[in-house]
Design an enzyme around this catalytic site. Structure first.
Site, PDB file in Angstrom:
ATOM      1  CB  CYS A 117      -1.081  -0.180   1.264  1.00  0.00           C
ATOM      2  SG  CYS A 117      -0.415  -0.416   2.757  1.00  0.00           S
TER       3      CYS A 117
HETATM    4  N1  LIG Z   1      -4.070  -4.365   5.090  1.00  0.00           N
HETATM    5  C1  LIG Z   1      -3.820  -3.676   4.120  1.00  0.00           C
HETATM    6  O1  LIG Z   1      -3.547  -2.319   3.925  1.00  0.00           O
HETATM    7  C2  LIG Z   1      -2.818  -4.258   3.145  1.00  0.00           C
HETATM    8  C3  LIG Z   1      -2.360  -5.758   3.342  1.00  0.00           C
HETATM    9  N2  LIG Z   1      -1.460  -6.222   2.384  1.00  0.00           N
HETATM   10  C4  LIG Z   1      -1.067  -7.596   2.274  1.00  0.00           C
HETATM   11  O2  LIG Z   1      -1.932  -8.431   2.107  1.00  0.00           O
HETATM   12  C5  LIG Z   1      -1.733  -9.747   3.011  1.00  0.00           C
HETATM   13  C6  LIG Z   1      -3.106  -9.845   3.706  1.00  0.00           C
HETATM   14  O3  LIG Z   1      -3.116  -8.740   4.739  1.00  0.00           O
HETATM   15  P1  LIG Z   1      -4.414  -8.379   5.575  1.00  0.00           P
HETATM   16  O4  LIG Z   1      -5.485  -9.007   4.761  1.00  0.00           O
HETATM   17  O5  LIG Z   1      -4.399  -7.035   6.135  1.00  0.00           O
HETATM   18  O6  LIG Z   1      -4.201  -9.338   6.639  1.00  0.00           O
HETATM   19  P2  LIG Z   1      -5.485 -10.155   7.705  1.00  0.00           P
HETATM   20  O7  LIG Z   1      -4.475 -10.641   8.704  1.00  0.00           O
HETATM   21  O8  LIG Z   1      -6.506  -9.127   7.782  1.00  0.00           O
HETATM   22  O9  LIG Z   1      -5.722 -11.355   6.747  1.00  0.00           O
HETATM   23  C7  LIG Z   1      -4.714 -12.442   6.484  1.00  0.00           C
HETATM   24  C8  LIG Z   1      -6.045 -13.710   6.200  1.00  0.00           C
HETATM   25  O10 LIG Z   1      -5.182 -14.855   6.058  1.00  0.00           O
HETATM   26  C9  LIG Z   1      -5.602 -15.668   6.933  1.00  0.00           C
HETATM   27  N3  LIG Z   1      -4.395 -16.775   7.095  1.00  0.00           N
HETATM   28  C10 LIG Z   1      -3.421 -16.521   8.048  1.00  0.00           C
HETATM   29  N4  LIG Z   1      -2.498 -17.523   7.990  1.00  0.00           N
HETATM   30  C11 LIG Z   1      -3.100 -18.576   7.167  1.00  0.00           C
HETATM   31  C12 LIG Z   1      -2.667 -19.664   6.753  1.00  0.00           C
HETATM   32  N5  LIG Z   1      -1.442 -20.536   6.941  1.00  0.00           N
HETATM   33  N6  LIG Z   1      -3.379 -20.319   5.690  1.00  0.00           N
HETATM   34  C13 LIG Z   1      -4.678 -20.068   5.507  1.00  0.00           C
HETATM   35  N7  LIG Z   1      -5.165 -18.589   5.935  1.00  0.00           N
HETATM   36  C14 LIG Z   1      -4.204 -18.206   6.709  1.00  0.00           C
HETATM   37  C15 LIG Z   1      -6.100 -15.173   8.058  1.00  0.00           C
HETATM   38  O11 LIG Z   1      -6.839 -15.911   8.970  1.00  0.00           O
HETATM   39  P3  LIG Z   1      -6.888 -15.830  10.480  1.00  0.00           P
HETATM   40  O12 LIG Z   1      -7.588 -14.375  10.641  1.00  0.00           O
HETATM   41  O13 LIG Z   1      -8.113 -16.731  10.946  1.00  0.00           O
HETATM   42  O14 LIG Z   1      -5.515 -16.069  11.253  1.00  0.00           O
HETATM   43  C16 LIG Z   1      -6.718 -14.111   7.436  1.00  0.00           C
HETATM   44  O15 LIG Z   1      -7.997 -14.428   7.147  1.00  0.00           O
HETATM   45  C17 LIG Z   1      -0.503  -9.395   3.768  1.00  0.00           C
HETATM   46  O16 LIG Z   1       0.442  -9.953   3.286  1.00  0.00           O
HETATM   47  C18 LIG Z   1      -0.389  -7.926   4.096  1.00  0.00           C
HETATM   48  O17 LIG Z   1       0.923  -7.556   4.060  1.00  0.00           O
HETATM   49  C19 LIG Z   1      -1.177  -5.500   1.147  1.00  0.00           C
HETATM   50  C20 LIG Z   1      -1.448  -4.284   0.909  1.00  0.00           C
HETATM   51  C21 LIG Z   1      -2.432  -3.485   1.997  1.00  0.00           C
HETATM   52  C1  LIG Z   2       0.829  -6.214   7.388  1.00  0.00           C
HETATM   53  C2  LIG Z   2       1.900  -5.030   7.151  1.00  0.00           C
HETATM   54  O1  LIG Z   2       2.978  -5.200   7.311  1.00  0.00           O
HETATM   55  N1  LIG Z   2       1.383  -3.884   6.971  1.00  0.00           N
HETATM   56  C3  LIG Z   2       2.053  -2.702   6.544  1.00  0.00           C
HETATM   57  C4  LIG Z   2       0.975  -1.632   6.149  1.00  0.00           C
HETATM   58  C5  LIG Z   2       0.285  -2.125   5.269  1.00  0.00           C
HETATM   59  C6  LIG Z   2       0.614  -2.615   4.087  1.00  0.00           C
HETATM   60  O2  LIG Z   2       1.516  -1.779   3.473  1.00  0.00           O
HETATM   61  O3  LIG Z   2       0.403  -4.003   3.520  1.00  0.00           O
HETATM   62  P1  LIG Z   2       1.566  -4.744   2.805  1.00  0.00           P
HETATM   63  O4  LIG Z   2       2.639  -4.641   3.587  1.00  0.00           O
HETATM   64  O5  LIG Z   2       1.343  -6.120   2.506  1.00  0.00           O
HETATM   65  O6  LIG Z   2       2.077  -3.792   1.441  1.00  0.00           O
HETATM   66  C7  LIG Z   2       2.403  -1.973   7.993  1.00  0.00           C
HETATM   67  O7  LIG Z   2       2.545  -2.455   9.110  1.00  0.00           O
HETATM   68  O8  LIG Z   2       3.517  -1.150   7.505  1.00  0.00           O
END
Ligand SMILES: NC(=O)C1=CN([C@@H]2O[C@H](COP(=O)(O)OP(=O)(O)OC[C@H]3O[C@@H](n4cnc5c(N)ncnc54)[C@H](OP(=O)(O)O)[C@@H]3O)[C@@H](O)[C@H]2O)C=CC1
Ligand SMILES: CC(=O)N[C@@H](CCC(=O)OP(=O)(O)O)C(=O)O
Length: 309
Positions: A117
């Site tokens: 992000c």
């Molecule tokens: N949030 C943001 O703004 C952004 C996030 N991202 C990236 O996207 C990815 C997901 O982030 P985000 O959605 O925020 O994270 P979350 O923690 O909200 O979601 C992760 C999901 O993955 C599930 N999970 C974790 N471990 C496993 C596993 N071993 N097998 C199957 N499912 C699993 C979790 O389940 P449970 O909760 O039950 O453990 C949860 O549903 C990350 O790598 C993050 O860096 C990228 C850009 C922006």
């Molecule tokens: C979970 C995580 O690392 N969050 C980032 C911000 C969200 C994000 O930038 O997500 P990506 O890392 O997938 O780009 C942080 O805490 O700085």
């Protein structure tokens, strides 16, 4: 191909849920969903990934790496939202606006790494300026960004939204070791030779990022704010999801609201300059869960689907 099968691994997380919501009602694809009891079962997930045309990984980095290691079906195309593969050779960086050819590269790719992000905003501002030679690759950059707490994923959302009155600061800077995992990604895809300083922060609001990068024009001989502005306007001409606002350099400036583009897949770039002081601020506003994650993933998915049909 009729109705390609799409599997979202991690569909109950912050990013996965939003992708799911954005794909609701789409007739041009089928969504494969595992029941709650199976969504973290490695065997069932691997089966689902290998049966899909496109697998979207919305998992922590380690789980995303494990998921990719289970791909046996060479026809499966993967879009990884995690930061596991953003600088990995062989993966195509999922920022279609990177240059003129990037959308085409994504459309043909089998492994796409969705941008982070924060890197989305930083790279969108810096890359065209560096490519045009307006910003040297060794410019001593500082990048500052504030994100809504959903940037920290489900755990952060639960912490900020729990009922009760436990104290949470309105704003907290973090990554103060100056070693945030996004720095190599920003450096590589912006085209920087020198490591930038990156200072992120979380605000006590759900989603939306404001990112800013200050420049001192005395370090850029011959460059004026108008040149930077013209470069960005030209680069993003016709880009559906990137808006370049008019240059602001006289009179009272507007404020920037990090939540202004929430629930969209848009990115708004704006330059603020003070000619008297020779200073420029590059800024980006976007939804960390939109153009910063789920919206970007759907944009990349659409490029793949267009290539499949
Ligand atoms: N949030 C943001 O703004 C952004 C996030 N991202 C990236 O996207 C990815 C997901 O982030 P985000 O959605 O925020 O994270 P979350 O923690 O909200 O979601 C992760 C999901 O993955 C599930 N999970 C974790 N471990 C496993 C596993 N071993 N097998 C199957 N499912 C699993 C979790 O389940 P449970 O909760 O039950 O453990 C949860 O549903 C990350 O790598 C993050 O860096 C990228 C850009 C922006
Ligand atoms: C979970 C995580 O690392 N969050 C980032 C911000 C969200 C994000 O930038 O997500 P990506 O890392 O997938 O780009 C942080 O805490 O700085």
């Amino acid at each position: 191909m009729n109705q390609p099968l799409v599997f979202i691994d991690g569909d109950q997380g912050t990013t996965g849920l939003q992708i799911h919501a954005r794909l609701q009602g789409r007739q041009d694809l089928r969504l494969l969903t595992l029941p709650e009891t199976e969504r973290k079962d490695p065997a069932r997930r691997s089966e689902a990934i290998n049966s899909a045309d496109i697998a979207l990984l919305c998992l922590p980095d380690a789980a995303a790496r494990d998921a990719v290691a289970t791909v046996r079906n060479r026809a499966v195309r993967v879009i990884d939202a995690s930061s596991a593969h953003r600088t990995t050779p062989g993966w195509v960086y999922g920022l279609p606006e990177l240059d003129q050819q990037q959308a085409e590269r994504i459309a043909r790719a089998t492994r796409i790494s969705n941008p982070g992000c924060y890197p989305t905003g930083a790279i969108a501002l810096l890359r065209p300026l560096i490519a045009a030679g307006l910003l040297p690759t060794d410019y001593p950059l500082s990048i500052h960004a504030i994100s809504g707490y959903s940037g920290g994923g489900r755990a952060a959302v639960e912490r900020h939204e729990q009922p009760g009155d436990s104290y949470l600061p309105a704003l907290q800077l973090y990554g103060l070791e100056l070693a945030h995992k996004h720095v190599p990604e920003i450096q590589q895809h912006a085209g920087l030779a020198t490591r930038p300083v990156f200072i992120p922060g979380y605000g006590h609001y759900r989603q939306g990022i404001v990112l800013s990068i200050p420049l001192q024009l005395r370090l850029l001989p011959g460059v004026r704010a108008e040149h930077l502005q013209a470069c960005l306007e030209q680069h993003y001409q016709g880009a559906r999801h990137v808006q370049v606002m008019p240059l602001h350099q006289h009179g009272p400036a507007p404020t920037l609201d990090p939540q202004a583009l929430n629930d969209s897949n848009d990115l708004r770039l704006a330059l603020f300059a003070n000619p008297e002081h020779g200073q420029v601020l590059l800024t980006a506003v976007f939804d960390n869960l939109g153009k910063g994650a789920s919206g970007a993933a759907v944009q990349n998915l659409d490029l793949l689907l267009a290539g499949l049909n």
